[in-house]
Design a protein around this motif. Structure first.
Motif, PDB file in Angstrom:
ATOM      1  N   VAL A 155      -6.820   3.187  -7.311  1.00 31.70           N
ATOM      2  CA  VAL A 155      -6.589   2.360  -6.135  1.00 31.70           C
ATOM      3  C   VAL A 155      -7.248   3.036  -4.941  1.00 31.70           C
ATOM      4  CG1 VAL A 155      -4.821   1.426  -4.585  1.00 31.70           C
ATOM      5  CG2 VAL A 155      -4.391   1.540  -7.046  1.00 31.70           C
ATOM      6  N   THR A 156      -8.096   2.311  -4.249  1.00 35.35           N
ATOM      7  CA  THR A 156      -8.641   2.835  -2.996  1.00 35.35           C
ATOM      8  C   THR A 156      -8.034   2.015  -1.868  1.00 35.35           C
ATOM      9  OG1 THR A 156     -10.583   1.406  -3.100  1.00 35.35           O
ATOM     10  CG2 THR A 156     -10.818   3.602  -4.026  1.00 35.35           C
ATOM     11  N   GLN A 157      -7.511   2.702  -0.893  1.00 36.01           N
ATOM     12  CA  GLN A 157      -6.928   2.029   0.261  1.00 36.01           C
ATOM     13  C   GLN A 157      -7.703   2.455   1.490  1.00 36.01           C
ATOM     14  OE1 GLN A 157      -2.781   3.103   0.293  1.00 36.01           O
ATOM     15  NE2 GLN A 157      -2.349   1.894  -1.517  1.00 36.01           N
ATOM     16  N   LEU A 158      -8.171   1.499   2.223  1.00 28.79           N
ATOM     17  CA  LEU A 158      -8.950   1.773   3.418  1.00 28.79           C
ATOM     18  C   LEU A 158      -8.213   1.186   4.607  1.00 28.79           C
ATOM     19  CD1 LEU A 158     -11.519   2.695   4.838  1.00 28.79           C
ATOM     20  CD2 LEU A 158     -12.554   0.526   4.166  1.00 28.79           C
ATOM     21  N   GLN A 159      -7.927   2.018   5.566  1.00 30.77           N
ATOM     22  CA  GLN A 159      -7.274   1.565   6.782  1.00 30.77           C
ATOM     23  C   GLN A 159      -8.031   2.136   7.959  1.00 30.77           C
ATOM     24  OE1 GLN A 159      -3.269   3.018   6.510  1.00 30.77           O
ATOM     25  NE2 GLN A 159      -2.797   1.796   4.728  1.00 30.77           N
ATOM     26  N   GLY A 160      -8.272   1.341   8.927  1.00 31.33           N
ATOM     27  CA  GLY A 160      -8.894   1.792  10.154  1.00 31.33           C
ATOM     28  C   GLY A 160      -8.376   0.925  11.284  1.00 31.33           C
TER      29      GLY A 160
ATOM     30  N   SER B  85      -5.820  17.372 -13.273  1.00 29.43           N
ATOM     31  CA  SER B  85      -7.139  16.953 -12.804  1.00 29.43           C
ATOM     32  C   SER B  85      -7.032  15.750 -11.859  1.00 29.43           C
ATOM     33  CB  SER B  85      -8.066  16.629 -13.976  1.00 29.43           C
ATOM     34  OG  SER B  85      -7.559  15.561 -14.737  1.00 29.43           O
ATOM     35  N   TRP B  86      -6.085  14.829 -12.130  1.00 25.76           N
ATOM     36  CA  TRP B  86      -5.883  13.691 -11.233  1.00 25.76           C
ATOM     37  C   TRP B  86      -5.203  14.141  -9.948  1.00 25.76           C
ATOM     38  CZ3 TRP B  86      -8.555   9.528 -11.514  1.00 25.76           C
ATOM     39  CH2 TRP B  86      -9.029   9.085 -12.746  1.00 25.76           C
ATOM     40  N   ARG B  87      -4.267  15.054 -10.041  1.00 28.51           N
ATOM     41  CA  ARG B  87      -3.578  15.547  -8.854  1.00 28.51           C
ATOM     42  C   ARG B  87      -4.549  16.266  -7.923  1.00 28.51           C
ATOM     43  NH1 ARG B  87       0.787  13.922  -7.844  1.00 28.51           N
ATOM     44  NH2 ARG B  87       2.856  14.523  -8.115  1.00 28.51           N
ATOM     45  N   GLU B  88      -5.550  16.941  -8.482  1.00 30.51           N
ATOM     46  CA  GLU B  88      -6.541  17.639  -7.664  1.00 30.51           C
ATOM     47  C   GLU B  88      -7.606  16.696  -7.114  1.00 30.51           C
ATOM     48  OE1 GLU B  88      -8.037  20.685 -10.249  1.00 30.51           O
ATOM     49  OE2 GLU B  88      -6.207  21.884 -10.087  1.00 30.51           O
ATOM     50  N   SER B  89      -7.725  15.510  -7.697  1.00 31.76           N
ATOM     51  CA  SER B  89      -8.775  14.566  -7.296  1.00 31.76           C
ATOM     52  C   SER B  89      -8.316  13.546  -6.264  1.00 31.76           C
ATOM     53  CB  SER B  89      -9.287  13.800  -8.519  1.00 31.76           C
ATOM     54  OG  SER B  89      -9.833  14.690  -9.455  1.00 31.76           O
ATOM     55  N   PHE B  90      -7.022  13.298  -6.188  1.00 31.08           N
ATOM     56  CA  PHE B  90      -6.559  12.233  -5.297  1.00 31.08           C
ATOM     57  C   PHE B  90      -6.751  12.642  -3.839  1.00 31.08           C
ATOM     58  CE2 PHE B  90      -2.679  14.275  -3.965  1.00 31.08           C
ATOM     59  CZ  PHE B  90      -2.163  13.499  -2.938  1.00 31.08           C
TER      60      PHE B  90
ATOM     61  N   SER C 266       0.839  -1.201   0.000  1.00 29.29           N
ATOM     62  CA  SER C 266       0.000   0.000   0.000  1.00 29.29           C
ATOM     63  C   SER C 266       0.874   1.253   0.000  1.00 29.29           C
ATOM     64  CB  SER C 266      -0.924   0.018   1.221  1.00 29.29           C
ATOM     65  OG  SER C 266      -1.855  -1.023   1.143  1.00 29.29           O
ATOM     66  N   TYR C 267       1.896   1.243   0.816  1.00 30.32           N
ATOM     67  CA  TYR C 267       2.831   2.372   0.873  1.00 30.32           C
ATOM     68  C   TYR C 267       3.518   2.574  -0.482  1.00 30.32           C
ATOM     69  CZ  TYR C 267       7.112   4.913   1.897  1.00 30.32           C
ATOM     70  OH  TYR C 267       8.145   5.811   1.850  1.00 30.32           O
ATOM     71  N   ARG C 268       4.001   1.478  -1.088  1.00 26.36           N
ATOM     72  CA  ARG C 268       4.685   1.573  -2.389  1.00 26.36           C
ATOM     73  C   ARG C 268       3.763   2.131  -3.469  1.00 26.36           C
ATOM     74  NH1 ARG C 268       7.459  -3.181  -0.841  1.00 26.36           N
ATOM     75  NH2 ARG C 268       5.898  -4.521  -1.745  1.00 26.36           N
ATOM     76  N   ARG C 269       2.516   1.706  -3.453  1.00 22.69           N
ATOM     77  CA  ARG C 269       1.574   2.178  -4.471  1.00 22.69           C
ATOM     78  C   ARG C 269       1.341   3.675  -4.344  1.00 22.69           C
ATOM     79  NH1 ARG C 269      -3.033  -2.436  -5.148  1.00 22.69           N
ATOM     80  NH2 ARG C 269      -3.236  -1.544  -7.209  1.00 22.69           N
TER      81      ARG C 269
END
Length: 182
Positions: free
Chosen positions: A170-175, A125-130, A110-113
């Motif tokens: 890529v969506t990363q969810l951590q809780g 547009s991608w930089r503003e959306s992430f 996850s960190y590498r991605r």
């Protein structure tokens, strides 16, 4: 969507950083050869081949018989998603090391991605959306579980076939709880 639930045997097969990376590449980018994967991960094709065979022996990947020839073996993921239930390993001391190694490698990937994305030159547009955000909430375990389930429902709302102009996001969810200094 096909899913595999990790048991002690498959968990031990995945408790190697290279195997987690190879499986992740096959799941994300589709079929590949040992040689192609070796170039991407900086290993020899012999090493990569051996680890691919280990993954295949545990049913995590399979040969892509629609590609290649007798000299060129293509591999593909055998499923789309992984389910890991920590409680399955609560009383299994023999799997504790494999569980820790697997979870550590998932977190490292996850960190590498994320750092790969940050290092690349994307359109504005991608930089503003992430999003890269962390929030701290006082929750009980049951509330965290409910939050996780609701967030998965939101993500599932956006799941659809890829269309022209799309990028894979890529969506990363951590809780997780953190130890507070009280």
């Amino acid at each position: 969507m096909t899913e595999i639930r990790l048991d002690a045997k498959t968990l031990r097969a995945l408790a190697h950083p290279l195997r987690v990376r190879l499986l992740g590449l096959l799941r994300a980018d589709g079929p590949a050869t040992a040689t192609g994967l070796a170039q991407r991960v900086g290993e020899t094709s012999g090493t990569t081949s051996w680890h691919l065979r280990q993954l295949a022996d545990h049913g995590l990947i399979e040969q892509d018989t629609d590609r290649g020839n007798k000299r060129e073996r293509w591999w593909k993921a055998a499923y789309e998603s992984t389910e890991l239930r920590i409680e399955d390993f609560r009383d299994d001391d023999e799997s504790a090391g494999a569980l820790n190694a697997y979870l550590y490698e998932i977190a490292s990937n996850s960190y590498r991605r994320m750092t790969t994305f940050l290092a690349q030159d994307w359109d504005q547009s991608w930089r503003e959306s992430f999003v890269m955000s962390d929030q701290e909430l006082p929750l009980t375990p049951d509330e965290l579980k409910a939050l996780r389930n609701e967030l998965h429902e939101v993500i599932d709302k956006y799941r659809r076939p890829q269309r022209p102009g799309d990028e894979i996001v890529v969506t990363q969810l951590q809780g997780f709880p953190r130890q507070s200094k009280r």
